[in-house]
Design a protein around this motif. Structure first.
Motif, PDB file in Angstrom:
ATOM      1  N   MET A 289       0.834  -1.158   0.000  1.00  0.00           N
ATOM      2  CA  MET A 289       0.000   0.000   0.000  1.00  0.00           C
ATOM      3  C   MET A 289       0.895   1.242   0.000  1.00  0.00           C
ATOM      4  SD  MET A 289      -3.423  -0.692   1.228  1.00  0.00           S
ATOM      5  CE  MET A 289      -4.231  -2.220   1.121  1.00  0.00           C
ATOM      6  N   GLY A 290       0.390   2.333  -0.447  1.00  0.00           N
ATOM      7  CA  GLY A 290       1.134   3.579  -0.542  1.00  0.00           C
ATOM      8  C   GLY A 290       1.234   4.295   0.793  1.00  0.00           C
ATOM      9  N   ALA A 291       2.216   5.171   0.874  1.00  0.00           N
ATOM     10  CA  ALA A 291       2.411   5.954   2.096  1.00  0.00           C
ATOM     11  C   ALA A 291       1.422   7.111   2.127  1.00  0.00           C
ATOM     12  CB  ALA A 291       3.839   6.485   2.144  1.00  0.00           C
ATOM     13  N   THR A 292       1.005   7.454   3.337  1.00  0.00           N
ATOM     14  CA  THR A 292       0.109   8.603   3.478  1.00  0.00           C
ATOM     15  C   THR A 292       0.916   9.893   3.332  1.00  0.00           C
ATOM     16  OG1 THR A 292       0.420   8.780   5.861  1.00  0.00           O
ATOM     17  CG2 THR A 292      -1.329   7.294   5.081  1.00  0.00           C
ATOM     18  N   GLY A 293       0.231  11.017   3.289  1.00  0.00           N
ATOM     19  CA  GLY A 293       0.901  12.306   3.139  1.00  0.00           C
ATOM     20  C   GLY A 293       1.873  12.579   4.263  1.00  0.00           C
ATOM     21  N   ASP A 294       1.476  12.269   5.512  1.00  0.00           N
ATOM     22  CA  ASP A 294       2.360  12.491   6.658  1.00  0.00           C
ATOM     23  C   ASP A 294       3.580  11.583   6.601  1.00  0.00           C
ATOM     24  OD1 ASP A 294       0.707  14.449   7.663  1.00  0.00           O
ATOM     25  OD2 ASP A 294      -0.379  13.080   9.004  1.00  0.00           O
ATOM     26  N   GLU A 295       3.371  10.326   6.210  1.00  0.00           N
ATOM     27  CA  GLU A 295       4.495   9.392   6.100  1.00  0.00           C
ATOM     28  C   GLU A 295       5.455   9.833   4.989  1.00  0.00           C
ATOM     29  OE1 GLU A 295       2.377   5.796   5.430  1.00  0.00           O
ATOM     30  OE2 GLU A 295       2.360   5.240   7.549  1.00  0.00           O
ATOM     31  N   SER A 296       4.917  10.307   3.894  1.00  0.00           N
ATOM     32  CA  SER A 296       5.756  10.794   2.792  1.00  0.00           C
ATOM     33  C   SER A 296       6.597  11.985   3.215  1.00  0.00           C
ATOM     34  CB  SER A 296       4.902  11.184   1.584  1.00  0.00           C
ATOM     35  OG  SER A 296       4.240  10.076   1.065  1.00  0.00           O
ATOM     36  N   MET A 297       6.005  12.897   3.963  1.00  0.00           N
ATOM     37  CA  MET A 297       6.743  14.071   4.433  1.00  0.00           C
ATOM     38  C   MET A 297       7.858  13.660   5.398  1.00  0.00           C
ATOM     39  SD  MET A 297       5.623  16.534   2.741  1.00  0.00           S
ATOM     40  CE  MET A 297       6.442  17.866   3.573  1.00  0.00           C
ATOM     41  N   GLU A 298       7.564  12.680   6.251  1.00  0.00           N
ATOM     42  CA  GLU A 298       8.572  12.201   7.188  1.00  0.00           C
ATOM     43  C   GLU A 298       9.720  11.518   6.441  1.00  0.00           C
ATOM     44  OE1 GLU A 298      10.616  11.416  10.698  1.00  0.00           O
ATOM     45  OE2 GLU A 298       9.020  12.839  10.243  1.00  0.00           O
ATOM     46  N   LEU A 299       9.401  10.705   5.432  1.00  0.00           N
ATOM     47  CA  LEU A 299      10.441  10.057   4.630  1.00  0.00           C
ATOM     48  C   LEU A 299      11.289  11.096   3.900  1.00  0.00           C
ATOM     49  CD1 LEU A 299       8.453   7.047   3.135  1.00  0.00           C
ATOM     50  CD2 LEU A 299      10.256   6.966   4.866  1.00  0.00           C
ATOM     51  N   LEU A 300      10.661  12.118   3.384  1.00  0.00           N
ATOM     52  CA  LEU A 300      11.385  13.184   2.702  1.00  0.00           C
ATOM     53  C   LEU A 300      12.305  13.932   3.677  1.00  0.00           C
ATOM     54  CD1 LEU A 300      11.828  14.700   0.083  1.00  0.00           C
ATOM     55  CD2 LEU A 300       9.873  16.135   0.643  1.00  0.00           C
ATOM     56  N   ARG A 301      11.832  14.192   4.881  1.00  0.00           N
ATOM     57  CA  ARG A 301      12.641  14.860   5.887  1.00  0.00           C
ATOM     58  C   ARG A 301      13.862  14.015   6.256  1.00  0.00           C
ATOM     59  NH1 ARG A 301      13.960  14.688  10.809  1.00  0.00           N
ATOM     60  NH2 ARG A 301      12.613  12.957  11.353  1.00  0.00           N
ATOM     61  N   VAL A 302      13.670  12.712   6.424  1.00  0.00           N
ATOM     62  CA  VAL A 302      14.773  11.810   6.771  1.00  0.00           C
ATOM     63  C   VAL A 302      15.795  11.762   5.627  1.00  0.00           C
ATOM     64  CG1 VAL A 302      15.351   9.391   7.203  1.00  0.00           C
ATOM     65  CG2 VAL A 302      13.431  10.437   8.396  1.00  0.00           C
ATOM     66  N   ALA A 303      15.310  11.704   4.400  1.00  0.00           N
ATOM     67  CA  ALA A 303      16.215  11.667   3.248  1.00  0.00           C
ATOM     68  C   ALA A 303      17.028  12.953   3.147  1.00  0.00           C
ATOM     69  CB  ALA A 303      15.424  11.437   1.960  1.00  0.00           C
ATOM     70  N   ARG A 304      16.407  14.091   3.368  1.00  0.00           N
ATOM     71  CA  ARG A 304      17.127  15.371   3.323  1.00  0.00           C
ATOM     72  C   ARG A 304      18.165  15.454   4.442  1.00  0.00           C
ATOM     73  NH1 ARG A 304      12.035  19.232   1.895  1.00  0.00           N
ATOM     74  NH2 ARG A 304      12.131  18.922  -0.360  1.00  0.00           N
ATOM     75  N   LYS A 305      17.810  14.963   5.622  1.00  0.00           N
ATOM     76  CA  LYS A 305      18.764  14.984   6.726  1.00  0.00           C
ATOM     77  C   LYS A 305      19.967  14.095   6.410  1.00  0.00           C
ATOM     78  CE  LYS A 305      19.327  14.359  11.684  1.00  0.00           C
ATOM     79  NZ  LYS A 305      20.712  14.575  11.545  1.00  0.00           N
ATOM     80  N   ALA A 306      19.722  12.927   5.838  1.00  0.00           N
ATOM     81  CA  ALA A 306      20.827  12.035   5.469  1.00  0.00           C
ATOM     82  C   ALA A 306      21.734  12.691   4.427  1.00  0.00           C
ATOM     83  CB  ALA A 306      20.281  10.712   4.941  1.00  0.00           C
ATOM     84  N   ARG A 307      21.143  13.357   3.443  1.00  0.00           N
ATOM     85  CA  ARG A 307      21.919  14.056   2.422  1.00  0.00           C
ATOM     86  C   ARG A 307      22.757  15.166   3.049  1.00  0.00           C
ATOM     87  NH1 ARG A 307      18.549  17.771  -1.005  1.00  0.00           N
ATOM     88  NH2 ARG A 307      18.770  18.892   0.938  1.00  0.00           N
ATOM     89  N   ASP A 308      22.145  15.946   3.912  1.00  0.00           N
ATOM     90  CA  ASP A 308      22.860  17.053   4.556  1.00  0.00           C
ATOM     91  C   ASP A 308      23.988  16.544   5.458  1.00  0.00           C
ATOM     92  OD1 ASP A 308      21.186  18.808   3.238  1.00  0.00           O
ATOM     93  OD2 ASP A 308      19.859  19.120   4.971  1.00  0.00           O
ATOM     94  N   ASP A 309      23.742  15.439   6.162  1.00  0.00           N
ATOM     95  CA  ASP A 309      24.782  14.857   7.012  1.00  0.00           C
ATOM     96  C   ASP A 309      25.957  14.363   6.177  1.00  0.00           C
ATOM     97  OD1 ASP A 309      23.265  15.393   9.234  1.00  0.00           O
ATOM     98  OD2 ASP A 309      22.555  13.323   9.507  1.00  0.00           O
ATOM     99  N   ALA A 310      25.677  13.747   5.032  1.00  0.00           N
ATOM    100  CA  ALA A 310      26.747  13.265   4.152  1.00  0.00           C
ATOM    101  C   ALA A 310      27.559  14.433   3.608  1.00  0.00           C
ATOM    102  CB  ALA A 310      26.157  12.447   3.004  1.00  0.00           C
TER     103      ALA A 310
END
Length: 140
Positions: free
Chosen positions: A1-22
């Protein structure tokens, strides 16, 4: 099943944090990487070029050249993998600056042949690595 809007935003936030940390981890690399890369590159290509000029030393020079270039590749790999990013992609000036040693090598080819190309290319490349490391404060 697909991610909800809140889950998508959280995944996007985690991905951006990982990119910034790298990116942040890659930004603190020591300029020693660039100096080491420059010296290894200059020594390796110069030894290969001089092997043809000094036949009595050719076996030693070829061995030293291969070892220096292997060290150069190890330093490149260590520098790139240090922060998990390759910061030079997407920067035109770095690619243009990397072409200068090739031109210097070809200018030396005319009077000195392939040996002159190898020595001039190695020294110019090594100098370019050192200057880039000193200018940016990190190996590229």
């Amino acid at each position: 099943m697909g991610a909800t809007g809140d889950e998508s935003m959280e995944l996007l936030r985690v991905a951006r944090k990982a990119r910034d940390d790298a990116r942040a981890a890659g930004a603190v690399r020591s300029p020693v990487y660039a100096v080491g890369q420059g010296l290894a590159c200059a020594a390796g290509f110069s030894a290969l070029g001089l092997a043809d000029v000094w036949p009595g030393w050719s076996a030693w020079l070829l061995g030293a050249g291969v070892l220096a270039l292997a060290g150069f590749l190890v330093l490149i790999w260590a520098g790139v993998h240090h922060g998990g990013t390759t910061p030079w992609f997407g920067r035109r000036r770095s690619w243009v600056a990397s072409l200068v040693p090739i031109g210097v090598g070809f200018l030396a080819w005319v009077p000195y042949g392939p040996s002159g190309w190898l020595v001039a290319f190695g020294v110019a490349s090594g100098l370019e690595y050192v200057m880039r490391g000193v200018r940016t404060g990190a190996a590229q």
